[in-house]
Design an enzyme around this catalytic site. Structure first.
Site, mmCIF file in Angstrom:
data_model
loop_
_atom_site.group_PDB
_atom_site.id
_atom_site.type_symbol
_atom_site.label_atom_id
_atom_site.label_comp_id
_atom_site.label_asym_id
_atom_site.label_seq_id
_atom_site.Cartn_x
_atom_site.Cartn_y
_atom_site.Cartn_z
ATOM 1 N NE ARG A 5 3.505 -8.094 6.406
ATOM 2 C CZ ARG A 5 4.169 -7.331 5.542
ATOM 3 N NH1 ARG A 5 4.618 -7.844 4.424
ATOM 4 N NH2 ARG A 5 4.420 -6.053 5.790
ATOM 5 C CB SER B 21 -0.925 0.015 1.218
ATOM 6 O OG SER B 21 -0.162 0.059 2.408
ATOM 7 C CG HIS B 22 2.315 3.262 2.710
ATOM 8 N ND1 HIS B 22 1.243 2.549 3.131
ATOM 9 C CD2 HIS B 22 2.080 4.542 3.080
ATOM 10 C CE1 HIS B 22 0.384 3.345 3.752
ATOM 11 N NE2 HIS B 22 0.863 4.565 3.727
ATOM 12 N N PRO C 290 5.317 -8.009 15.471
ATOM 13 C CG PRO C 290 4.711 -5.973 16.420
ATOM 14 C CD PRO C 290 4.899 -7.421 16.740
ATOM 15 C CG ASP D 211 4.136 2.277 10.575
ATOM 16 O OD1 ASP D 211 3.350 3.130 11.039
ATOM 17 O OD2 ASP D 211 4.640 2.352 9.426
ATOM 18 C CG ASP E 253 -7.788 -2.491 3.787
ATOM 19 O OD1 ASP E 253 -7.155 -2.794 2.763
ATOM 20 O OD2 ASP E 253 -7.604 -2.989 4.913
ATOM 21 N NE ARG F 13 -10.189 8.773 2.470
ATOM 22 C CZ ARG F 13 -11.414 9.003 2.941
ATOM 23 N NH1 ARG F 13 -11.740 8.590 4.138
ATOM 24 N NH2 ARG F 13 -12.304 9.650 2.214
HETATM 25 P P1 NDP Z 1 -1.914 -2.736 9.780
HETATM 26 O O1 NDP Z 1 -3.229 -2.738 10.466
HETATM 27 O O2 NDP Z 1 -1.725 -3.581 8.564
HETATM 28 O O3 NDP Z 1 -0.797 -3.087 10.869
HETATM 29 C C1 NDP Z 1 0.523 -3.082 10.486
HETATM 30 C C2 NDP Z 1 1.433 -3.346 11.670
HETATM 31 O O4 NDP Z 1 0.952 -4.426 12.463
HETATM 32 C C3 NDP Z 1 2.776 -3.784 11.152
HETATM 33 O O5 NDP Z 1 3.745 -3.389 12.070
HETATM 34 C C4 NDP Z 1 2.583 -5.307 11.074
HETATM 35 O O6 NDP Z 1 3.810 -5.993 11.060
HETATM 36 C C5 NDP Z 1 1.815 -5.547 12.347
HETATM 37 N N1 NDP Z 1 0.987 -6.751 12.283
HETATM 38 C C6 NDP Z 1 0.027 -7.009 11.375
HETATM 39 N N2 NDP Z 1 -0.546 -8.202 11.632
HETATM 40 C C7 NDP Z 1 0.069 -8.691 12.735
HETATM 41 C C8 NDP Z 1 -0.069 -9.907 13.493
HETATM 42 N N3 NDP Z 1 -0.968 -10.811 13.177
HETATM 43 N N4 NDP Z 1 0.735 -10.076 14.564
HETATM 44 C C9 NDP Z 1 1.652 -9.133 14.904
HETATM 45 N N5 NDP Z 1 1.827 -7.989 14.222
HETATM 46 C C10 NDP Z 1 1.045 -7.759 13.157
HETATM 47 O O7 NDP Z 1 -1.455 -1.248 9.397
HETATM 48 P P2 NDP Z 1 -2.283 -0.056 8.791
HETATM 49 O O8 NDP Z 1 -3.046 -0.535 7.608
HETATM 50 O O9 NDP Z 1 -2.999 0.639 9.867
HETATM 51 O O10 NDP Z 1 -1.075 0.895 8.304
HETATM 52 C C11 NDP Z 1 -0.244 0.464 7.244
HETATM 53 C C12 NDP Z 1 0.765 1.532 6.944
HETATM 54 O O11 NDP Z 1 0.113 2.718 6.567
HETATM 55 C C13 NDP Z 1 1.716 1.913 8.083
HETATM 56 O O12 NDP Z 1 3.030 1.735 7.611
HETATM 57 C C14 NDP Z 1 1.436 3.382 8.356
HETATM 58 O O13 NDP Z 1 2.581 4.172 8.650
HETATM 59 C C15 NDP Z 1 0.880 3.806 7.027
HETATM 60 N N6 NDP Z 1 0.044 5.004 7.172
HETATM 61 C C16 NDP Z 1 0.631 6.198 6.913
HETATM 62 C C17 NDP Z 1 -0.078 7.355 7.033
HETATM 63 C C18 NDP Z 1 0.599 8.663 6.795
HETATM 64 O O14 NDP Z 1 0.104 9.675 7.219
HETATM 65 N N7 NDP Z 1 1.718 8.729 6.152
HETATM 66 C C19 NDP Z 1 -1.498 7.342 7.418
HETATM 67 C C20 NDP Z 1 -2.004 6.031 7.736
HETATM 68 C C21 NDP Z 1 -1.247 4.897 7.589
HETATM 69 P P3 NDP Z 1 4.343 -6.523 9.597
HETATM 70 O O15 NDP Z 1 4.724 -5.275 8.851
HETATM 71 O O16 NDP Z 1 5.492 -7.412 9.902
HETATM 72 O O17 NDP Z 1 3.199 -7.230 8.960
#
Ligand code: NDP
Length: 341
Positions: free
Chosen positions: A308, A49-50, A305, A180, A190, A188
């Site tokens: 993956r 997504s990023h 976290p 993070d 999703d 959004r």
């Molecule tokens: P998620 O809900 O996908 O959560 C991601 C985090 O949770 C990661 O650290 C992930 O680790 C960890 N995680 C996910 N599943 C598990 C699990 N089953 N057990 C343990 N840890 C888990 O993230 P979002 O969709 O909320 O956000 C995604 C990205 O969007 C982020 O990087 C965020 O910075 C970015 N974002 C940026 C914004 C901005 O203003 N620039 C605004 C909103 C979001 P892993 O990576 O190893 O899967």
């Protein structure tokens, strides 16, 4: 993670692809390279997504009347523990990169330090930066407001941002512990994907324009998203508004939305980055104590976290970075500078 119809690219190729698109839009070489590094890291780690799919959208941001293609952000010492960098209305990545050495040096010396980045257009994941700080042996926290797409818990209209929060902790013999995520029930993107696929979303993701609960993604995008965890996520998002907004003399999500004025650019606001030395603040044994905690996760087969991403990174380093051919074509078809409108 590799879909059918993907090709494999080296890190250098992804960097050049992203960098050349941004340079063609008039961004200075260091500005373009700082954005390309984040996009490459996200694509490499399967945080799609990023990753490169953000590249087409950068053209909307570059088209914002206040966007600065050639910023020259300079770190400024506010106090012994606080550094500020004005991103000068460019992408925040370059300002963050330039401020990091000062943040790291101050945290190592003083035990704790703050980096405030102001006036940056921001659409990136936060983990690459906190992970880099942890690679320097420090714990790190990063946060920022976005646009006021999110209703507070109990409310009915957008007021808060999607406000991501990231944390990293250094590990002596392993990659840092990093989380993070946004403080919303769902991203959004999703919700938009559900709309595109004609599917409803789970309850609790958002409200329609009248403030009623709905599972219709289109109604949520026109109405308001909801924080995760009810009042708990709402409070965290509020903390982020305050600490990465007024605390560092920058915009709240509502002000960022007003600043956008319909340009559909990435949010423009501040970012707060904190660094802590586990050596100075901890008992001297802090990192070992932390390893005991992480071992407890492994004993239960509970994943940390970051795990993956690190696994995906290793695969990308072995096999190359997967990029869908369709996305690659979309990027190659992007209009040259000045004609995207
Ligand atoms: P998620 O809900 O996908 O959560 C991601 C985090 O949770 C990661 O650290 C992930 O680790 C960890 N995680 C996910 N599943 C598990 C699990 N089953 N057990 C343990 N840890 C888990 O993230 P979002 O969709 O909320 O956000 C995604 C990205 O969007 C982020 O990087 C965020 O910075 C970015 N974002 C940026 C914004 C901005 O203003 N620039 C605004 C909103 C979001 P892993 O990576 O190893 O899967």
């Amino acid at each position: 993670m590799v879909e059918d119809g993907s090709i494999r690219m080296t890190e250098a190729e992804v960097l050049e692809l992203a960098g050349s698109v941004l340079r063609a839009q008039g961004l200075s070489a260091d500005h373009a390279a700082s954005v390309a590094r984040i996009l490459m890291a996200a694509q490499r780690d399967g945080s799609l997504s990023h990753g490169l799919q953000r590249l087409p959208g950068t053209l909307d941001t570059i088209g914002h009347p206040r966007f600065n293609r050639t910023p020259d952000p300079r770190p400024e010492d506010v106090t012994a523990a606080i550094t500020r960098v004005d991103a000068q209305y460019g992408f925040s990545c370059l300002a963050v990169e330039r401020g990091l050495p000062s943040l790291i040096e101050k945290a190592r010396t003083l035990g704790v330090a703050i980096l405030a980045v102001n006036n940056g257009f921001h659409s990136t994941a936060l983990w690459p930066v906190v992970e880099a700080i942890a690679d320097a042996g420090l714990a790190a926290v990063s946060m920022n407001p976005t646009h006021s797409w999110v209703a507070p818990s109990g409310g009915s209209k957008g007021l808060l941002g999607t406000n991501p929060l990231a944390f990293a902790w250094p590990r002596p013999h392993a990659r840092p512990y990093v989380f993070d995520f946004a403080t919303t029930a769902a991203a959004r993107a999703d919700i938009a994907m559900h709309r595109q696929a004609g599917r409803t979303v789970p309850e609790g993701w958002g409200l329609d324009p009248d403030g009623n609960a709905t599972t219709d993604p289109a109604a949520i995008l026109a109405g308001a998203m909801l924080p995760f965890g009810g009042h708990k996520g709402s409070a965290l998002a509020t903390m982020i508004e305050l600490m990465a907004g007024p605390f560092i003399a920058d915009r709240l999500s509502r002000q960022s939305m007003q600043f956008d004025a319909g340009a559909k650019a990435a949010p423009c606001h501040g970012e707060l980055i904190l660094a802590f030395s586990p050596v100075i603040m901890g008992s001297g044994n802090a990192l070992n104590e932390a390893e005991d905690l992480f071992a407890g996760f492994a004993e239960q087969d509970a994943r940390l976290p970051g795990d993956r991403r690190y696994r995906q990174r290793a695969l990308s380093e072995r096999d190359g970075i997967a990029v869908s051919k369709q996305l690659l074509q979309r990027i190659r078809d992007l209009p040259p500078a000045g004609v995207q409108d």
